[in-house]
Design an enzyme around this catalytic site. Structure first.
Site, PDB file in Angstrom:
ATOM      1  N   ASP A   1       0.838  -1.196   0.000  1.00  0.00           N
ATOM      2  CA  ASP A   1       0.000   0.000   0.000  1.00  0.00           C
ATOM      3  C   ASP A   1       0.882   1.260   0.000  1.00  0.00           C
ATOM      4  O   ASP A   1       1.849   1.339   0.767  1.00  0.00           O
ATOM      5  CB  ASP A   1      -0.876  -0.050   1.264  1.00  0.00           C
ATOM      6  CG  ASP A   1      -2.014   0.944   1.236  1.00  0.00           C
ATOM      7  OD1 ASP A   1      -2.864   0.841   0.352  1.00  0.00           O
ATOM      8  OD2 ASP A   1      -2.046   1.828   2.116  1.00  0.00           O
TER       9      ASP A   1
ATOM     10  N   GLU B   1       2.021  -0.306  -4.862  1.00  0.00           N
ATOM     11  CA  GLU B   1       1.084   0.749  -5.263  1.00  0.00           C
ATOM     12  C   GLU B   1       1.933   2.008  -5.392  1.00  0.00           C
ATOM     13  O   GLU B   1       2.415   2.553  -4.405  1.00  0.00           O
ATOM     14  CB  GLU B   1      -0.021   0.965  -4.217  1.00  0.00           C
ATOM     15  CG  GLU B   1      -1.055   1.959  -4.725  1.00  0.00           C
ATOM     16  CD  GLU B   1      -1.971   2.558  -3.645  1.00  0.00           C
ATOM     17  OE1 GLU B   1      -2.988   3.151  -4.019  1.00  0.00           O
ATOM     18  OE2 GLU B   1      -1.662   2.459  -2.447  1.00  0.00           O
TER      19      GLU B   1
END
Ligand code: GLC
Length: 536
Positions: free
Chosen positions: A209, A273
């Site tokens: 993330d 990400e």
């Protein structure tokens, strides 16, 4: 239990030839009629994924969370959120997936925790707490204001004053998501142990993330003002995020994780990400073999679906990635409008062309649940909003619920996602024709197209490893070769168009009536038709 996380051909790691699939767990399949998708539900649906030809699934966070940001606020990195399942269910999922040749990847959230994580509870308790330095704390300025001008990517100041100690803590997202201090060696060691914990359970990799922002400027300098060249978000916030993320030291962490991932017999994949420009994206691959295995390409994901723009993003990516690096292509995720709505604007022909594109570029495609049936966004009414961003910004911004609504497995109440009399946690959109059951029996459906393309990809070495080479094409048409013998053509215009100087036969066209058709000297495609062909 010790699952194997699969093998791979020598010299060609599994994640390069894989088709990956993102599961937004709460909306995938509800096994216990509480309206929330869960791990047992994924086990129940492994047959679908195997039939579709998926090689690996990435699960949105399964770890304990008070759900201020639906799992992206973690309160225990080793414990499973009770309404999603248990560690035992997770182990069974890994084993069941392994039997079908499907690898399981998890989402790891290293930038921040939940404010309810015991680390933060300790950290905020006093200036001298053992975990004080695990988070980013700073004194107010002389006038009592925040330490610097950083803004959260969810809007508003990135700092919140904590009454107990009179210092501000940093949060690049919600105030319930305090940022960890990645300059602290104990934090780094703890995450090594967390990665090992899951790798040892057979996890094949992680989607990391917001991996580009985990390390912050050590001196907490103010961000400079945005310039007209900056992206939409920088313009919106009025500043260029050069100090609250994208720091050079983030690469040390990624190199460390790559070594850790490769210390296992079967290398585990790290997928970042990375919402950055293409030139910067390339840096997250390191020298091509020492940082991320795959990095999500946001300029591609957010590009308008026209031939000139898409082609140039792909050419740029091909040109910038270091040798040995491998692209990843995705059209939807749980934060972005689904491609059937955004790129295709609800036009099935465009959605089919987009699917063919994703599965035929050089790199690893990552489908988002529902992409395979052409699922569109389903706008959620204000009363049903769950995403904190929708709640905060409605009606200016409706948040991310529209792309997180439950997966329609069949027609009718509950849509096969949950039972007919259970209210799903987010409303189910229309289930009429856009459902797995209906499309599975229809040879012309998007689902059949997805499966056939994946089968073809498996059987065609050029589609897995062949170079990407742009082929000169008329305006509005994007054509490329994979290797010497495979040609991919997308007519992204409103009229018929002809690619000349080519002969061969179509393997798969989005207009399935044309599968197998031969062409000699020229290939003509109707508006928004796409095809993959073998050329002579
Ligand atoms: C990532 C996630 C998103 C989440 C944010 C904060 O962008 O994809 O869903 O809200 O990080 O963790």
């Amino acid at each position: 239990m010790t699952a194997t996380a699969g093998g791979s051909a020598p010299g060609r790691p599994w994640w390069r030839s894989a088709v990956l699939y993102q599961i937004y767990l709460r909306s995938f399949a509800d096994s216990n009629a509480d309206g929330v998708g869960d791990l047992e539900g994924v086990i129940d649906r492994l047959d679908h994924l195997e039939w579709l030809g998926i090689d690996g699934i990435w699960l949105s966070p399964i770890t304990l969370s008070p759900n201020a940001d639906w799992g992206y606020d973690v309160a225990d990195y080793r414990g499973v959120q009770p309404d999603l399942g248990t560690l035992e269910t997770f182990d069974r999922l890994v084993a069941g997936a392994d039997q079908r040749g499907i690898r399981v990847l998890l989402d790891i959230v290293p930038n921040h925790t939940s404010e309810q994580h015991p680390w933060f509870v300790d950290s905020r308790s006093s200036l001298t707490a053992p975990k004080r330095d695990w988070y980013v704390w700073s004194d107010p300025k002389a006038d009592g204001s925040a330490p610097n001008n950083w803004v959260s990517s969810f809007g508003g100041p990135a700092w919140t004053l904590d009454g107990t100690t009179g210092q501000f803590y940093l949060h690049n997202h919600l105030s319930e998501q305090p940022d960890l201090n990645w300059w602290n060696e104990e934090v780094r060691n703890e995450f090594d142990a967390i990665l090992r914990f899951w790798f040892d359970r057979g996890v094949a990799g992680f989607r990391i993330d917001v991996c580009n922002i985990i390390v912050k400027d050590a001196r907490l300098r103010d961000n400079p003002p945005a310039t007209p060249d900056d992206d939409f978000e920088a313009q919106l916030f009025g500043q260029r995020p050069v100090y609250n993320g994208n720091r050079p030291e983030v690469h040390d962490v990624l190199r460390r994780w790559r070594l850790l991932a490769e210390s296992y017999d079967t290398p585990r994949a790290l997928i970042g990400e990375t919402p950055v420009k293409v030139e910067e994206l390339a840096t997250y691959y390191g020298d091509g073999s020492d940082e991320l295995h795959l990095a999500f390409n946001f300029p591609f994901l957010t590009a308008p679906f026209d031939a000139t723009t898409m082609r140039s993003v792909v050419e740029d990516t091909e040109a910038h990635l270091p040798p040995g690096a491998w692209p990843a292509w995705t059209g939807s995720n749980h934060d972005m409008s689904r491609f059937s709505s955004r790129w295709a604007e609800g036009d099935p022909a465009k959605a089919r062309a987009a699917l063919l594109m994703l599965l035929c570029l050089r790199g690893t495609p990552v489908l988002y649940q529902g992409d395979e049936i052409g699922l569109e966004d389903f706008p959620v009414s204000q009363a049903d909003l769950r995403d904190p961003l929708g709640v905060r910004y409605w009606p200016a911004y409706a948040g991310r619920d529209a792309m997180r609504t439950p997966m329609p497995w069949r027609d009718g109440p509950g849509g096969g996602f949950t039972t007919a009399d259970t209210r799903p946690w987010l409303p189910l959109g229309p289930t009429g024709r856009c459902n797995v059951e209906h499309q599975r029996s229809d040879p012309w459906s998007m689902l059949t197209l997805a499966r056939d393309l994946i089968v073809l990809r498996r059987q065609t070495p050029e589609l897995q490893t062949g170079r990407y080479v742009t082929v000169t094409a008329p305006e509005g048409v994007w054509a490329w070769r994979r290797g010497e013998r495979v040609l991919v053509v997308l007519n992204m215009s409103e009229g018929e168009s002809t690619l000349t100087g080519t002969r061969g036969h179509i393997h798969i066209a989005t207009n399935r009536e044309r599968d197998g058709e031969s062409f000699d000297k020229a290939l003509t495609l109707r508006a928004w038709e796409a095809a993959i062909a073998e050329i002579r």
